[in-house]
Scaffold this active site. Structure first.
Site, PDB file in Angstrom:
ATOM      1  N   TYR A 141       0.959  -1.049   0.109  1.00 33.86           N
ATOM      2  CA  TYR A 141      -0.141   0.103  -0.115  1.00 33.86           C
ATOM      3  C   TYR A 141       0.866   1.312  -0.047  1.00 33.86           C
ATOM      4  O   TYR A 141       2.029   1.184   0.670  1.00 33.86           O
ATOM      5  CB  TYR A 141      -0.976  -0.114   1.311  1.00 33.86           C
ATOM      6  CG  TYR A 141      -1.859   1.178   1.444  1.00 33.86           C
ATOM      7  CD1 TYR A 141      -2.883   1.391   0.479  1.00 33.86           C
ATOM      8  CD2 TYR A 141      -1.502   2.079   2.264  1.00 33.86           C
ATOM      9  CE1 TYR A 141      -3.585   2.521   0.766  1.00 33.86           C
ATOM     10  CE2 TYR A 141      -2.336   3.113   2.555  1.00 33.86           C
ATOM     11  CZ  TYR A 141      -3.516   3.466   1.714  1.00 33.86           C
ATOM     12  OH  TYR A 141      -4.181   4.503   1.823  1.00 33.86           O
TER      13      TYR A 141
ATOM     14  N   ASP B 260       9.442   3.068  -0.245  1.00 32.61           N
ATOM     15  CA  ASP B 260       8.198   3.561   0.287  1.00 32.61           C
ATOM     16  C   ASP B 260       8.643   3.195   1.722  1.00 32.61           C
ATOM     17  O   ASP B 260       8.287   2.220   2.103  1.00 32.61           O
ATOM     18  CB  ASP B 260       7.070   3.236  -0.400  1.00 32.61           C
ATOM     19  CG  ASP B 260       5.869   3.825   0.549  1.00 32.61           C
ATOM     20  OD1 ASP B 260       6.269   4.541   1.371  1.00 32.61           O
ATOM     21  OD2 ASP B 260       4.643   3.597   0.161  1.00 32.61           O
TER      22      ASP B 260
ATOM     23  N   LYS C  97       4.818   9.090   8.703  1.00 36.26           N
ATOM     24  CA  LYS C  97       4.548   8.428  10.119  1.00 36.26           C
ATOM     25  C   LYS C  97       5.678   8.770  11.101  1.00 36.26           C
ATOM     26  O   LYS C  97       5.496   9.950  11.731  1.00 36.26           O
ATOM     27  CB  LYS C  97       4.519   6.860   9.676  1.00 36.26           C
ATOM     28  CG  LYS C  97       3.244   6.599   9.041  1.00 36.26           C
ATOM     29  CD  LYS C  97       2.732   5.052   8.958  1.00 36.26           C
ATOM     30  CE  LYS C  97       1.540   5.118   8.016  1.00 36.26           C
ATOM     31  NZ  LYS C  97       1.421   4.115   7.062  1.00 36.26           N
TER      32      LYS C  97
HETATM   33  C1  LIG Z   1       0.560   4.698   5.812  1.00 34.40           C
HETATM   34  C2  LIG Z   1       1.471   4.294   4.451  1.00 34.40           C
HETATM   35  C3  LIG Z   1       1.282   5.294   3.240  1.00 34.40           C
HETATM   36  C4  LIG Z   1       0.285   6.474   3.360  1.00 34.40           C
HETATM   37  O1  LIG Z   1       0.504   7.328   4.129  1.00 34.40           O
HETATM   38  P1  LIG Z   1      -0.679   8.294   4.695  1.00 34.40           P
HETATM   39  O2  LIG Z   1      -0.140   9.264   5.570  1.00 34.40           O
HETATM   40  O3  LIG Z   1      -1.707   7.607   5.383  1.00 34.40           O
HETATM   41  O4  LIG Z   1      -1.229   9.097   3.422  1.00 34.40           O
HETATM   42  C5  LIG Z   1       1.996   5.201   2.356  1.00 34.40           C
HETATM   43  N1  LIG Z   1       2.964   4.067   2.149  1.00 34.40           N
HETATM   44  C6  LIG Z   1       2.979   3.366   3.198  1.00 34.40           C
HETATM   45  C7  LIG Z   1       4.158   2.258   3.169  1.00 34.40           C
HETATM   46  C8  LIG Z   1       2.488   3.569   4.431  1.00 34.40           C
HETATM   47  O5  LIG Z   1       2.568   2.390   5.213  1.00 34.40           O
END
Ligand SMILES: *Cc1c(COP(=O)(O)O)cnc(C)c1O
Length: 419
Positions: free
Chosen positions: A144, A239, A267
């Site tokens: 994701y 990512d 995060k």
């Molecule tokens: C949480 C997450 C996202 C999206 O981040 P948001 O702040 O929720 O838009 C993208 N990539 C990874 C790997 C994630 O865990």
């Protein structure tokens, strides 16, 4: 569970907010029941509006590496309140945060701050396209990357098939720019590059998958990706929105010794405030506006509150490298004795109990989990005062605030699961 106040709030929320929540997984659809509405957090514990306390392994879905309301973050926020919460003009703190990120992740030679992980991955994909002049992106099933249009796809059958939209509202033409491949398959990657190599702008990957539950990269998988991108002139995007400053101070790229061209983070770098970033090679990032022709902007980007919280977290981590060994040790202890028939995956302080006795290495094997049994386990733990993510396909997180006693209490609750 005794949740009369949460039940009333959910009913009221549903009238004005779709499903009563501002992000779908919070609604508990895959495990059933009423989500507790949370009133406060203290270190490793959250308390709901009905007064129930839980040891928290969601940690706001990863950001709270230092737990709830860490004093260094609160002090940093108070300092900002004295001077102003937003200017839409450059501030010195933004440089400091970029420098801290760069010091921990040397591949991020330049960083642009944004407000969410979704914005970061969306922007990184655009930069890869603008830089290479190509359109296709490879992603992996079960990974994701936020709710970016072209990344909400699942694979058709077979390798190197173009994606189908996974949600209403994504134009077919956007999904057609994405190739979805099975995670951990070097073969599928090689096939996709030999079929479409000169059209692929980027490969985007969670270097440790966390959004289909925690799945580590197989030996050689990230290395093969790095080699194929270089050979074919595609950009490798890690990512690390979840893994950055989580699986190691320098993220998964430090843990596995791979240097991506671009990285997205979020995060943990905001300590619970909304902030994220993307960055990488200077020659690539120099194509971003105002220096170059690739446009990307944000009214609240580099927001003083979020940046100050981020600096507090990253300075704390830079000064306390032992945090990582500590949370890893406690997570390992938590994962040492899972319920029978469960496969545990763990990398650092990310973990998932998969309700299957088979190894989980990709989305297909993750989906073999017994999600009904997981739902029973989830509710057993909730009733025992342990707050897990309300889905089989999520990672759990241990923070620096979780004590050995918290872990022991959690392990005892898991051991008492009747099955
Ligand atoms: C949480 C997450 C996202 C999206 O981040 P948001 O702040 O929720 O838009 C993208 N990539 C990874 C790997 C994630 O865990």
């Amino acid at each position: 569970m005794h949740l009369p106040k949460s039940e009333a709030l959910l009913e009221r929320a549903r009238r004005v907010i779709p499903g009563g929540v501002n992000s779908p997984v919070r609604a508990f659809r895959s495990v059933g029941g009423t989500p507790p509405f949370i009133a406060r957090g203290d270190g490793p514990v959250i308390t709901d509006v009905d007064g129930n306390a839980y040891i928290d392994y969601v940690c706001s879905w990863g950001p709270l590496l230092l737990g709830h309301r860490h004093p260094a973050i609160l002090d940093a926020l108070r300092a900002v309140l004295d001077v102003g919460t937003s200017f839409g003009a450059p501030t010195e703190r933004e440089i400091r945060l970029a420098e801290l990120i760069q010091a921990a992740m040397p591949s991020m030679e330049m960083v642009r701050l944004v407000n969410s992980g979704t914005e970061a991955t969306m922007s990184a994909l655009r930069v890869a396209r603008g830089f290479t002049g190509r359109e296709l992106a490879i992603k992996f099933e079960g990974c994701y990357h936020g709710h970016v249009d072209s990344l909400l796809v699942k694979a058709g059958s077979g390798v190197a098939t173009l994606g189908l939209p996974d949600t209403a509202g994504v134009p077919r033409a956007f999904a057609d720019t994405t190739i979805a491949l099975p995670y951990n398959s070097i073969e599928a990657l090689e096939a996709a590059f030999s079929a479409h190599g000169d059209r692929i702008a980027s490969v985007i990957v969670e270097p440790v998958a966390g959004n289909m539950g925690c799945i580590p990269p197989a030996p050689g998988f990230l290395e093969a990706m790095r080699r194929l991108c270089t050979e074919h002139g595609a950009l490798l995007i890690f990512d690390e929105v979840m893994t950055g400053f989580r699986v190691a101070h320098g993220g998964a790229q430090q843990l596995y010794g791979i240097r991506p061209d671009l990285t997205t983070i979020g995060k943990v770098i905001g300590g619970g405030l909304p902030i994220a970033g993307y960055g990488g090679r200077t020659d690539i990032m120099s194509h971003v506006a105002p220096v170059g022709p690739i446009y990307q902007a944000g009214t609240l980007s580099g927001n003083p509150l979020a940046v100050a919280a981020g600096i507090a977290v990253l300075e704390h981590l830079a000064g306390h490298p032992e945090v990582y060994a500590g949370i890893e040790e406690r997570t390992a202890a938590l994962c040492a004795a899972p319920p029978e028939g469960v496969t545990v995956n763990r990398v650092g302080s990310m973990f998932t109990f998969f309700f299957t006795d088979q190894p989980v290495t990709d989305y297909e094997s993750a989906k073999r989990s017994d999600t009904k049994k997981f739902a029973r386990f989830f509710h057993h733990m909730l009733a025992s005062g342990v707050y897990l993510a309300p889905s089989q396909f999520e990672a759990g997180f241990v923070s620096a605030a979780h004590s050995a006693e918290d872990i022991a209490r959690t392990a005892a609750a898991a051991a008492a699961f009747p099955g």
